[in-house]
Design a protein around this motif. Structure first.
Motif, PDB file in Angstrom:
ATOM      1  N   ASP A 123       0.828  -1.211   0.000  1.00  0.00           N
ATOM      2  CA  ASP A 123       0.000   0.000   0.000  1.00  0.00           C
ATOM      3  C   ASP A 123       0.861   1.258   0.000  1.00  0.00           C
ATOM      4  O   ASP A 123       0.488   2.268  -0.592  1.00  0.00           O
ATOM      5  CB  ASP A 123      -0.927   0.027   1.226  1.00  0.00           C
ATOM      6  CG  ASP A 123      -2.171  -0.813   1.042  1.00  0.00           C
ATOM      7  OD1 ASP A 123      -2.383  -1.328  -0.079  1.00  0.00           O
ATOM      8  OD2 ASP A 123      -2.945  -0.964   2.008  1.00  0.00           O
ATOM      9  N   ALA A 124       1.971   1.197   0.708  1.00  0.00           N
ATOM     10  CA  ALA A 124       2.826   2.373   0.895  1.00  0.00           C
ATOM     11  C   ALA A 124       4.163   2.183   0.202  1.00  0.00           C
ATOM     12  O   ALA A 124       5.193   2.610   0.710  1.00  0.00           O
ATOM     13  CB  ALA A 124       3.026   2.634   2.379  1.00  0.00           C
ATOM     14  N   SER A 125       4.154   1.571  -0.972  1.00  0.00           N
ATOM     15  CA  SER A 125       5.405   1.183  -1.627  1.00  0.00           C
ATOM     16  C   SER A 125       6.238   2.400  -2.020  1.00  0.00           C
ATOM     17  O   SER A 125       5.930   3.098  -2.968  1.00  0.00           O
ATOM     18  CB  SER A 125       5.108   0.318  -2.860  1.00  0.00           C
ATOM     19  OG  SER A 125       4.129   0.920  -3.679  1.00  0.00           O
ATOM     20  N   ALA A 126       7.279   2.626  -1.234  1.00  0.00           N
ATOM     21  CA  ALA A 126       8.144   3.804  -1.394  1.00  0.00           C
ATOM     22  C   ALA A 126       7.316   5.084  -1.317  1.00  0.00           C
ATOM     23  O   ALA A 126       7.394   5.946  -2.197  1.00  0.00           O
ATOM     24  CB  ALA A 126       8.939   3.740  -2.685  1.00  0.00           C
ATOM     25  N   ALA A 127       6.520   5.203  -0.254  1.00  0.00           N
ATOM     26  CA  ALA A 127       5.664   6.382  -0.064  1.00  0.00           C
ATOM     27  C   ALA A 127       6.513   7.638   0.009  1.00  0.00           C
ATOM     28  O   ALA A 127       7.470   7.696   0.775  1.00  0.00           O
ATOM     29  CB  ALA A 127       4.830   6.228   1.199  1.00  0.00           C
ATOM     30  N   GLU A 128       6.153   8.656  -0.770  1.00  0.00           N
ATOM     31  CA  GLU A 128       6.976   9.859  -0.910  1.00  0.00           C
ATOM     32  C   GLU A 128       6.289  11.134  -0.454  1.00  0.00           C
ATOM     33  O   GLU A 128       6.946  12.090  -0.077  1.00  0.00           O
ATOM     34  CB  GLU A 128       7.385  10.030  -2.381  1.00  0.00           C
ATOM     35  CG  GLU A 128       8.555   9.168  -2.815  1.00  0.00           C
ATOM     36  CD  GLU A 128       9.884   9.870  -2.634  1.00  0.00           C
ATOM     37  OE1 GLU A 128       9.890  11.011  -2.147  1.00  0.00           O
ATOM     38  OE2 GLU A 128      10.906   9.269  -2.975  1.00  0.00           O
ATOM     39  N   ASP A 129       4.974  11.211  -0.546  1.00  0.00           N
ATOM     40  CA  ASP A 129       4.292  12.472  -0.264  1.00  0.00           C
ATOM     41  C   ASP A 129       2.867  12.169   0.164  1.00  0.00           C
ATOM     42  O   ASP A 129       2.326  11.094  -0.116  1.00  0.00           O
ATOM     43  CB  ASP A 129       4.298  13.361  -1.508  1.00  0.00           C
ATOM     44  CG  ASP A 129       3.917  14.815  -1.207  1.00  0.00           C
ATOM     45  OD1 ASP A 129       4.046  15.228  -0.034  1.00  0.00           O
ATOM     46  OD2 ASP A 129       3.490  15.524  -2.125  1.00  0.00           O
ATOM     47  N   ALA A 130       2.233  13.125   0.846  1.00  0.00           N
ATOM     48  CA  ALA A 130       0.854  12.971   1.298  1.00  0.00           C
ATOM     49  C   ALA A 130       0.144  14.310   1.231  1.00  0.00           C
ATOM     50  O   ALA A 130       0.767  15.373   1.257  1.00  0.00           O
ATOM     51  CB  ALA A 130       0.818  12.413   2.721  1.00  0.00           C
ATOM     52  N   ALA A 131      -1.167  14.247   1.128  1.00  0.00           N
ATOM     53  CA  ALA A 131      -2.008  15.439   1.143  1.00  0.00           C
ATOM     54  C   ALA A 131      -3.238  15.137   1.981  1.00  0.00           C
ATOM     55  O   ALA A 131      -3.665  13.983   2.097  1.00  0.00           O
ATOM     56  CB  ALA A 131      -2.418  15.825  -0.277  1.00  0.00           C
ATOM     57  N   ILE A 132      -3.815  16.179   2.590  1.00  0.00           N
ATOM     58  CA  ILE A 132      -4.957  16.012   3.480  1.00  0.00           C
ATOM     59  C   ILE A 132      -6.087  16.930   3.046  1.00  0.00           C
ATOM     60  O   ILE A 132      -5.876  18.121   2.793  1.00  0.00           O
ATOM     61  CB  ILE A 132      -4.575  16.333   4.942  1.00  0.00           C
ATOM     62  CG1 ILE A 132      -3.468  15.407   5.441  1.00  0.00           C
ATOM     63  CG2 ILE A 132      -5.796  16.237   5.861  1.00  0.00           C
ATOM     64  CD1 ILE A 132      -2.963  15.752   6.826  1.00  0.00           C
ATOM     65  N   SER A 133      -7.309  16.398   2.982  1.00  0.00           N
ATOM     66  CA  SER A 133      -8.511  17.190   2.729  1.00  0.00           C
ATOM     67  C   SER A 133      -9.718  16.299   3.016  1.00  0.00           C
ATOM     68  O   SER A 133      -9.613  15.066   3.005  1.00  0.00           O
ATOM     69  CB  SER A 133      -8.547  17.686   1.275  1.00  0.00           C
ATOM     70  OG  SER A 133      -9.650  18.528   1.069  1.00  0.00           O
TER      71      SER A 133
END
Length: 476
Positions: A123-133
């Motif tokens: 699910d988080a394969s090399a997770a790089e960035d996130a956004a919230i809304s």
């Protein structure tokens, strides 16, 4: 200092100098002062750490904040790409899909956080960035994550028991296995009250010359109906670029709707998509011409630095952090002006804030060490190391910005900073991530400390850490 002089200094710093008699950066008494004359130094506090948590995350990158549980305290969403797995395989092999998305739930004490894992593994394969809304409109903020291996994934806030209950999730089907994603944003582009996702597909996780020769899309992802159903989502391709790494929503022309600035790494330029018909999500493309060194737009901040009523852009032009002055006519040349450099260190993340309380916008920044990720290695002060420092606004923007170094270590990648007064003492502190440093990766905050006498620039949180280093002496 003009651009030519600064470039010459950068070049000199990479080829000359000695280490004789150089003090360690973090142990050097700070010369930085606040508007009231106090000396400014910094104290590190850990928020999320792989050793203390028992969760072996590493490669900490993106960082966003919002009150996810609506308890009145901001929480932190951080992503960790798993340095030793995703980017340390033999060329031609498929990298292992590892990574973590973590949440640190805040409280009235900036040193008390409850940390959980929201997503991991594939699910988080090399997770790089996130956004919230709030995507689904239920009043609770949701999360979108960009995974470099390789998709966008939506996490829906359950609203109740969010620290213990599993969040429902969806990998956007048109992104799965299609490319590589390292930036994502959520913004209401058409004014209907629901956000769209905006993300560039950089094409390949480790691009070759052939990848740079082809173009991939910077896109808008719009949903209609239930955002947990794949068929609810559709893709609108803004344009195609060589290795695009950013597509950031911002009302750059001040007309009340959100435009998008795309950054192309392969073309080393930024492109404006003007929102000309919000209701129909129609955009007009403008090439942003830059007079002077240009930027690939990987990291950008937007601020009216010169007070002319127009947003300027702060970004890296090579190893020089610069600001780009917006012209009266947006299709005319933007003027590139230097802020400063960490050379020979390779600058990554930065944040704008009034650090010393003089009413002017300053800037904190971090660099990316280029040595081994899983050990300190045989690096010297001449190498690109992990640094934190800040640049003091001189007031007169024709003058040189004043650099104040905080810490310089053998290992560190300081990818993201967020300014907050966490301890409520009236000055700006910073929440940040650190990667390339396992087992010292994670999320931390820098407390701004003011004192009547000079103190060492940096007080570390860990008893044992990657060694502090001196600056590279640029004198011949």
């Amino acid at each position: 200092m003009n651009i030519k002089t600064l470039v010459n200094l950068v070049i000199c710093s990479s080829v000359s100098g000695t280490l004789s008699g150089q003090p360690l950066v973090g142990e050097t008494p700070s010369k930085a002062r606040s508007v009231d004359g106090s000396y400014i130094s910094w104290k590190e506090h850990l928020i999320d750490d792989p050793v203390l948590s028992g969760v072996p995350f590493s490669g900490s990158d993106g960082l966003v904040m919002a009150d996810l549980d609506l308890d009145g305290f901001e929480d932190i969403v951080s992503v960790h790409e798993s340095d030793s797995n995703y980017d340390s395989t033999v060329p031609g092999e498929t990298p292992e899909a590892m990574g973590h998305v973590r949440i640190a739930f805040g409280s009235d004490d900036p040193d008390k956080w409850v940390n959980i894992t929201l997503g991991e593994g594939a699910d988080a394969s090399a997770a790089e960035d996130a956004a919230i809304s709030d995507v689904n409109g239920d009043g609770f903020p949701d999360i979108m994550v960009a995974a470099e291996l390789s998709h966008l994934i939506y996490f829906q806030n359950p609203g109740q028991n969010i620290r213990t209950q599993a969040w429902e999730r969806l990998i956007l089907p048109m992104t799965q296995g299609r490319g590589s994603y390292i930036r994502v944003f959520l913004a209401d582009l058409n004014g209907d009250g629901s956000p769209e996702a905006i993300a560039p597909n950089k094409g390949a996780q480790r691009p070759t010359i052939e990848d740079y020769r082809r173009s991939t899309a910077a896109s808008i992802y719009k949903f209609s109906g239930d955002p947990l159903i794949g068929s609810s989502w559709s893709e609108i391709e803004l344009g195609f670029f060589s290795n695009p790494r950013n597509s950031e929503p911002i009302d750059i022309d001040g007309d009340g709707d959100m435009d998008i600035i795309v950054g192309s790494n392969g073309e080393n330029r930024i492109i404006l998509f003007e929102n000309t018909d919000p209701e129909n999500l129609a955009f007009s493309e403008h090439a942003i011409g830059v007079y002077g060194p240009s930027t690939n737009g990987f990291n950008m901040e937007f601020i009216d630095l010169n007070g002319d009523g127009r947003l300027d852009i702060v970004g890296a032009a090579g190893r020089i952090l610069s600001w780009f002055e917006q012209p009266a006519d947006i299709d005319h040349a933007w003027i590139s002006r230097p802020i400063g450099s960490f050379a020979p260190d390779s600058m990554t993340g930065f944040e704008i804030a009034d650090i010393n309380g003089d009413g002017l916008i300053d800037l904190i920044a971090g660099s990316y060490s280029r040595g081994p990720r899983m050990g300190d290695g045989d690096v010297t002060a001449e190498d690109a190391l992990g640094r934190i420092g800040w640049f003091e606004n001189p007031g007169d923007l024709e003058k040189e910005w004043i650099r104040h170094d905080i810490s310089r270590r053998k290992r560190g990648m300081y990818d993201k900073f967020i300014g907050r007064d966490l301890d409520n003492d009236g000055d700006t502190d910073f929440i940040a991530t650190r990667g390339n440093s396992y087992p010292y990766d994670g999320v931390f905050w820098l407390e701004q400390v003011r004192s009547s006498t000079p103190q060492p620039a940096f007080e570390r949180a860990r008893e044992i850490d990657s060694p502090e280093m001196p600056l590279f002496n640029m004198k011949n």
